[in-house]
Design a protein around this motif. Structure first.
Motif, PDB file in Angstrom:
ATOM      1  N   GLN A  27       0.825  -1.199   0.000  1.00 33.12           N
ATOM      2  CA  GLN A  27       0.000   0.000   0.000  1.00 33.12           C
ATOM      3  C   GLN A  27       0.871   1.266   0.000  1.00 33.12           C
ATOM      4  O   GLN A  27       0.592   2.196  -0.742  1.00 33.12           O
ATOM      5  CB  GLN A  27      -0.932  -0.002   1.201  1.00 33.12           C
ATOM      6  CG  GLN A  27      -1.941   1.126   1.181  1.00 33.12           C
ATOM      7  CD  GLN A  27      -2.951   0.991   2.312  1.00 33.12           C
ATOM      8  OE1 GLN A  27      -2.767   0.199   3.221  1.00 33.12           O
ATOM      9  NE2 GLN A  27      -4.003   1.768   2.246  1.00 33.12           N
ATOM     10  N   ALA A  28       1.907   1.295   0.799  1.00 32.11           N
ATOM     11  CA  ALA A  28       2.791   2.467   0.833  1.00 32.11           C
ATOM     12  C   ALA A  28       3.510   2.629  -0.500  1.00 32.11           C
ATOM     13  O   ALA A  28       3.657   3.746  -1.008  1.00 32.11           O
ATOM     14  CB  ALA A  28       3.803   2.326   1.965  1.00 32.11           C
ATOM     15  N   LEU A  29       3.919   1.531  -1.083  1.00 28.64           N
ATOM     16  CA  LEU A  29       4.594   1.578  -2.369  1.00 28.64           C
ATOM     17  C   LEU A  29       3.648   2.073  -3.464  1.00 28.64           C
ATOM     18  O   LEU A  29       4.040   2.877  -4.315  1.00 28.64           O
ATOM     19  CB  LEU A  29       5.132   0.190  -2.726  1.00 28.64           C
ATOM     20  CG  LEU A  29       5.941   0.078  -4.005  1.00 28.64           C
ATOM     21  CD1 LEU A  29       7.198   0.943  -3.907  1.00 28.64           C
ATOM     22  CD2 LEU A  29       6.321  -1.360  -4.261  1.00 28.64           C
ATOM     23  N   GLU A  30       2.404   1.627  -3.427  1.00 26.70           N
ATOM     24  CA  GLU A  30       1.414   2.085  -4.400  1.00 26.70           C
ATOM     25  C   GLU A  30       1.168   3.585  -4.261  1.00 26.70           C
ATOM     26  O   GLU A  30       1.040   4.303  -5.256  1.00 26.70           O
ATOM     27  CB  GLU A  30       0.108   1.324  -4.223  1.00 26.70           C
ATOM     28  CG  GLU A  30       0.163  -0.103  -4.694  1.00 26.70           C
ATOM     29  CD  GLU A  30      -1.119  -0.864  -4.394  1.00 26.70           C
ATOM     30  OE1 GLU A  30      -2.083  -0.254  -3.864  1.00 26.70           O
ATOM     31  OE2 GLU A  30      -1.166  -2.060  -4.691  1.00 26.70           O
ATOM     32  N   ASP A  34       1.822   6.413  -7.102  1.00 25.16           N
ATOM     33  CA  ASP A  34       0.794   7.361  -7.530  1.00 25.16           C
ATOM     34  C   ASP A  34       1.300   8.799  -7.436  1.00 25.16           C
ATOM     35  O   ASP A  34       1.095   9.601  -8.351  1.00 25.16           O
ATOM     36  CB  ASP A  34      -0.471   7.205  -6.686  1.00 25.16           C
ATOM     37  CG  ASP A  34      -1.246   5.947  -7.025  1.00 25.16           C
ATOM     38  OD1 ASP A  34      -1.008   5.381  -8.110  1.00 25.16           O
ATOM     39  OD2 ASP A  34      -2.087   5.539  -6.193  1.00 25.16           O
ATOM     40  N   ASN A  35       1.948   9.127  -6.320  1.00 27.88           N
ATOM     41  CA  ASN A  35       2.486  10.475  -6.153  1.00 27.88           C
ATOM     42  C   ASN A  35       3.546  10.789  -7.204  1.00 27.88           C
ATOM     43  O   ASN A  35       3.599  11.895  -7.746  1.00 27.88           O
ATOM     44  CB  ASN A  35       3.067  10.657  -4.753  1.00 27.88           C
ATOM     45  CG  ASN A  35       2.003  10.730  -3.691  1.00 27.88           C
ATOM     46  OD1 ASN A  35       0.847  11.043  -3.971  1.00 27.88           O
ATOM     47  ND2 ASN A  35       2.369  10.419  -2.460  1.00 27.88           N
ATOM     48  N   LEU A  36       4.381   9.802  -7.506  1.00 22.09           N
ATOM     49  CA  LEU A  36       5.415   9.990  -8.512  1.00 22.09           C
ATOM     50  C   LEU A  36       4.804  10.215  -9.893  1.00 22.09           C
ATOM     51  O   LEU A  36       5.246  11.094 -10.640  1.00 22.09           O
ATOM     52  CB  LEU A  36       6.349   8.774  -8.549  1.00 22.09           C
ATOM     53  CG  LEU A  36       7.492   8.838  -9.552  1.00 22.09           C
ATOM     54  CD1 LEU A  36       8.458   9.959  -9.195  1.00 22.09           C
ATOM     55  CD2 LEU A  36       8.225   7.509  -9.605  1.00 22.09           C
ATOM     56  N   SER A  37       3.788   9.458 -10.233  1.00 21.65           N
ATOM     57  CA  SER A  37       3.161   9.628 -11.545  1.00 21.65           C
ATOM     58  C   SER A  37       2.474  10.987 -11.655  1.00 21.65           C
ATOM     59  O   SER A  37       2.537  11.635 -12.702  1.00 21.65           O
ATOM     60  CB  SER A  37       2.175   8.501 -11.830  1.00 21.65           C
ATOM     61  OG  SER A  37       1.093   8.553 -10.948  1.00 21.65           O
TER      62      SER A  37
END
Length: 112
Positions: A27-30, A34-37
């Motif tokens: 979940q943290a990685l997702e 998302d923030n990076l994209s």
């Protein structure tokens, strides 16, 4: 033997319900992905905007270099031509460079 089957069934039910409350390790990685994209999309938008501005500046600069003082006779200039260039955002100096007319004449045509 029955007690063993019942206890294993109860244990499996407990573990099944606990799995719903367990945090997902991805979940943290997702969320980071998302923030990076989103950040990349914003940067791409900013870069496209910057490129558009640079292209417009290049086109204006190209117009200036193409119409720099040459050895030809300037065409008659009407007030409408000067007004349309002025409304497009060209300064008096820019219009003077484009049309090969002195700044005083351009200002005089705008003042009419």
């Amino acid at each position: 033997m029955e007690w063993l089957i019942i206890s294993l069934f109860i244990l499996s039910a407990i573990l099944f319900f606990l799995s719903f409350f367990q945090k997902r390790p991805n979940q943290a990685l997702e969320k980071q992905l998302d923030n990076l994209s989103i950040q990349l999309m914003q940067e791409i938008y900013y870069l496209k905007k910057k490129v558009k501005v640079l292209e417009e500046e290049y086109m204006i600069g190209e117009n200036r270099t193409n119409t720099e003082p040459s050895h030809h006779i300037p065409q008659p200039l009407s007030r409408d031509d000067v007004l349309s260039m002025h409304e497009e955002g060209h300064s008096v100096e820019d219009i003077s460079l484009i049309t090969d007319y002195p700044v005083d004449e351009i200002e005089e045509l705008l003042a009419q």
